[in-house]
Motif scaffolding. Sequence first.
Motif, PDB file in Angstrom:
ATOM      1  N   PHE A 152       0.858  -1.276   0.123  1.00  0.00           N
ATOM      2  CA  PHE A 152       0.057   0.044  -0.114  1.00  0.00           C
ATOM      3  C   PHE A 152       0.825   1.397   0.186  1.00  0.00           C
ATOM      4  O   PHE A 152       2.002   1.201   0.425  1.00  0.00           O
ATOM      5  N   ALA A 153       0.214   2.390  -0.301  1.00  0.00           N
ATOM      6  CA  ALA A 153       1.056   3.676  -0.069  1.00  0.00           C
ATOM      7  C   ALA A 153       1.040   3.963   1.327  1.00  0.00           C
ATOM      8  O   ALA A 153       0.281   3.416   1.976  1.00  0.00           O
ATOM      9  N   GLY A 154       2.255   4.557   1.584  1.00  0.00           N
ATOM     10  CA  GLY A 154       2.219   5.086   2.846  1.00  0.00           C
ATOM     11  C   GLY A 154       0.930   5.944   3.435  1.00  0.00           C
ATOM     12  O   GLY A 154       0.615   6.971   2.853  1.00  0.00           O
ATOM     13  N   ASN A 155       0.612   5.551   4.528  1.00  0.00           N
ATOM     14  CA  ASN A 155      -0.490   6.269   5.540  1.00  0.00           C
ATOM     15  C   ASN A 155      -1.845   6.082   4.562  1.00  0.00           C
ATOM     16  O   ASN A 155      -2.953   6.815   4.555  1.00  0.00           O
ATOM     17  N   ALA A 156      -1.761   5.205   3.447  1.00  0.00           N
ATOM     18  CA  ALA A 156      -3.092   4.869   2.615  1.00  0.00           C
ATOM     19  C   ALA A 156      -4.196   4.401   3.652  1.00  0.00           C
ATOM     20  O   ALA A 156      -4.034   3.437   4.258  1.00  0.00           O
ATOM     21  N   SER A 157      -5.445   4.934   3.200  1.00  0.00           N
ATOM     22  CA  SER A 157      -6.588   4.380   4.005  1.00  0.00           C
ATOM     23  C   SER A 157      -6.814   3.123   3.335  1.00  0.00           C
ATOM     24  O   SER A 157      -6.797   2.857   1.986  1.00  0.00           O
ATOM     25  N   VAL A 158      -7.101   1.895   3.919  1.00  0.00           N
ATOM     26  CA  VAL A 158      -7.396   0.805   3.576  1.00  0.00           C
ATOM     27  C   VAL A 158      -8.742   0.137   3.914  1.00  0.00           C
ATOM     28  O   VAL A 158      -9.328   0.063   5.274  1.00  0.00           O
ATOM     29  N   SER A 159      -9.696  -0.355   3.162  1.00  0.00           N
ATOM     30  CA  SER A 159     -11.050  -0.555   3.569  1.00  0.00           C
ATOM     31  C   SER A 159     -11.224  -1.913   3.330  1.00  0.00           C
ATOM     32  O   SER A 159     -10.500  -2.481   2.475  1.00  0.00           O
ATOM     33  N   PHE A 160     -12.035  -2.619   3.905  1.00  0.00           N
ATOM     34  CA  PHE A 160     -12.119  -4.090   3.935  1.00  0.00           C
ATOM     35  C   PHE A 160     -13.623  -4.568   3.550  1.00  0.00           C
ATOM     36  O   PHE A 160     -14.706  -4.050   3.618  1.00  0.00           O
ATOM     37  N   VAL A 161     -13.570  -5.747   2.659  1.00  0.00           N
ATOM     38  CA  VAL A 161     -14.607  -6.419   2.383  1.00  0.00           C
ATOM     39  C   VAL A 161     -14.618  -7.679   3.042  1.00  0.00           C
ATOM     40  O   VAL A 161     -13.688  -8.331   2.829  1.00  0.00           O
ATOM     41  N   GLY A 162     -15.599  -8.239   3.762  1.00  0.00           N
ATOM     42  CA  GLY A 162     -15.397  -9.524   4.466  1.00  0.00           C
ATOM     43  C   GLY A 162     -16.742 -10.318   4.426  1.00  0.00           C
ATOM     44  O   GLY A 162     -17.770  -9.595   4.276  1.00  0.00           O
ATOM     45  N   SER A 185     -25.815 -20.739  18.279  1.00  0.00           N
ATOM     46  CA  SER A 185     -25.735 -22.102  18.993  1.00  0.00           C
ATOM     47  C   SER A 185     -26.061 -23.171  17.959  1.00  0.00           C
ATOM     48  O   SER A 185     -26.416 -23.086  16.670  1.00  0.00           O
ATOM     49  N   ALA A 186     -25.687 -24.350  18.353  1.00  0.00           N
ATOM     50  CA  ALA A 186     -25.727 -25.513  17.453  1.00  0.00           C
ATOM     51  C   ALA A 186     -27.265 -25.634  17.038  1.00  0.00           C
ATOM     52  O   ALA A 186     -27.498 -26.241  16.014  1.00  0.00           O
ATOM     53  N   SER A 187     -28.232 -25.172  18.051  1.00  0.00           N
ATOM     54  CA  SER A 187     -29.387 -25.346  17.534  1.00  0.00           C
ATOM     55  C   SER A 187     -29.995 -24.615  16.205  1.00  0.00           C
ATOM     56  O   SER A 187     -30.994 -24.857  15.551  1.00  0.00           O
ATOM     57  N   VAL A 188     -29.079 -23.466  16.087  1.00  0.00           N
ATOM     58  CA  VAL A 188     -29.307 -22.746  14.865  1.00  0.00           C
ATOM     59  C   VAL A 188     -28.808 -23.145  13.730  1.00  0.00           C
ATOM     60  O   VAL A 188     -29.259 -23.435  12.525  1.00  0.00           O
ATOM     61  N   ASP A 189     -27.374 -23.508  13.840  1.00  0.00           N
ATOM     62  CA  ASP A 189     -26.564 -23.787  12.753  1.00  0.00           C
ATOM     63  C   ASP A 189     -25.196 -24.521  13.379  1.00  0.00           C
ATOM     64  O   ASP A 189     -24.397 -23.675  13.998  1.00  0.00           O
ATOM     65  N   ALA A 190     -25.143 -25.693  13.310  1.00  0.00           N
ATOM     66  CA  ALA A 190     -23.850 -26.262  14.229  1.00  0.00           C
ATOM     67  C   ALA A 190     -22.589 -26.605  13.162  1.00  0.00           C
ATOM     68  O   ALA A 190     -21.445 -26.954  13.497  1.00  0.00           O
ATOM     69  N   ALA A 191     -22.831 -26.123  12.049  1.00  0.00           N
ATOM     70  CA  ALA A 191     -21.786 -26.357  10.983  1.00  0.00           C
ATOM     71  C   ALA A 191     -20.651 -25.165  11.235  1.00  0.00           C
ATOM     72  O   ALA A 191     -20.815 -24.261  11.530  1.00  0.00           O
ATOM     73  N   PRO A 192     -19.269 -25.649  10.860  1.00  0.00           N
ATOM     74  CA  PRO A 192     -18.319 -24.683  10.918  1.00  0.00           C
ATOM     75  C   PRO A 192     -18.439 -23.274  10.083  1.00  0.00           C
ATOM     76  O   PRO A 192     -19.259 -23.682   9.054  1.00  0.00           O
ATOM     77  N   ARG A 193     -18.131 -22.332  10.440  1.00  0.00           N
ATOM     78  CA  ARG A 193     -18.074 -21.081   9.643  1.00  0.00           C
ATOM     79  C   ARG A 193     -16.696 -20.954   8.776  1.00  0.00           C
ATOM     80  O   ARG A 193     -15.712 -21.008   9.159  1.00  0.00           O
ATOM     81  N   VAL A 194     -16.850 -20.427   7.413  1.00  0.00           N
ATOM     82  CA  VAL A 194     -15.666 -19.734   6.819  1.00  0.00           C
ATOM     83  C   VAL A 194     -15.653 -18.340   6.594  1.00  0.00           C
ATOM     84  O   VAL A 194     -16.612 -17.855   6.393  1.00  0.00           O
ATOM     85  N   TYR A 195     -14.452 -17.792   6.760  1.00  0.00           N
ATOM     86  CA  TYR A 195     -14.347 -16.218   6.728  1.00  0.00           C
ATOM     87  C   TYR A 195     -13.147 -16.101   5.676  1.00  0.00           C
ATOM     88  O   TYR A 195     -12.215 -16.606   5.626  1.00  0.00           O
ATOM     89  N   ALA A 196     -13.651 -14.975   5.041  1.00  0.00           N
ATOM     90  CA  ALA A 196     -12.658 -14.314   3.867  1.00  0.00           C
ATOM     91  C   ALA A 196     -12.693 -12.647   4.069  1.00  0.00           C
ATOM     92  O   ALA A 196     -13.665 -12.360   4.165  1.00  0.00           O
ATOM     93  N   TYR A 256      -5.442  -9.759  -0.665  1.00  0.00           N
ATOM     94  CA  TYR A 256      -6.484 -11.111  -0.410  1.00  0.00           C
ATOM     95  C   TYR A 256      -5.920 -11.939   0.873  1.00  0.00           C
ATOM     96  O   TYR A 256      -4.820 -12.261   0.967  1.00  0.00           O
ATOM     97  N   MET A 257      -6.815 -12.659   1.345  1.00  0.00           N
ATOM     98  CA  MET A 257      -6.460 -13.780   2.312  1.00  0.00           C
ATOM     99  C   MET A 257      -5.751 -15.032   1.226  1.00  0.00           C
ATOM    100  O   MET A 257      -6.643 -15.205   0.261  1.00  0.00           O
ATOM    101  N   LEU A 258      -4.863 -15.535   1.659  1.00  0.00           N
ATOM    102  CA  LEU A 258      -4.642 -16.684   0.653  1.00  0.00           C
ATOM    103  C   LEU A 258      -5.427 -17.831   0.774  1.00  0.00           C
ATOM    104  O   LEU A 258      -5.572 -18.534  -0.217  1.00  0.00           O
TER     105      LEU A 258
END
Length: 161
Positions: free
Chosen positions: A29-39, A76-87, A103-105
């Motif tokens: 990034f450029a020095g002191n650049a503002s970095v925004s995120f999408v998740g 809670s598991a009663s709503v959704d017990a599956a693992p979560r993936v984050y990017a 990007y996350m690898l």
Amino acid sequence: MAGRAREVPGCAGRFVTPGEVLLFAAEGFAGNASVSFVGKWASLGGVLSGDLAVPAETADPDGTLTFSWPVPDTPSASVDAAPRVYAIQGSGTNPAGETHTAYMLEPLVAYPDTVPCAVPDSATTPLGTTIRVDVLANDAAPEGGQALSVVATESSVDVGG
């Protein structure tokens, strides 16, 4: 871009625990650049998905970016017990004034307390020799979650010639 997540061979992505704080680092990034995120996040069971709230950050004067991010709680598991993936991806400007995106690898995977990651086991022994196999040694449970235990076992014997 992510650091401090545990590698668990046989499990999807990097293994993290809800509430765990991860350190992210990126450069270019450029020095002191503002970095925004999408998740984004999604349930590996396909039940739920959505956007992540990741606040904007400012790159260091040398163009590197380092910030911490807490892994969100899972329902809670009663709503959704599956693992979560984050990017997560971060965008800002590079030293030439053009858009630079980090990007996350690979995605991060958070397992709710009710969902450990079990990896298949195998062992080899000479005919007539009894062995003990620690079938939990290569499995993973969330930190602070329920301890792993064996509920049922299946075994097969393959006699080669």
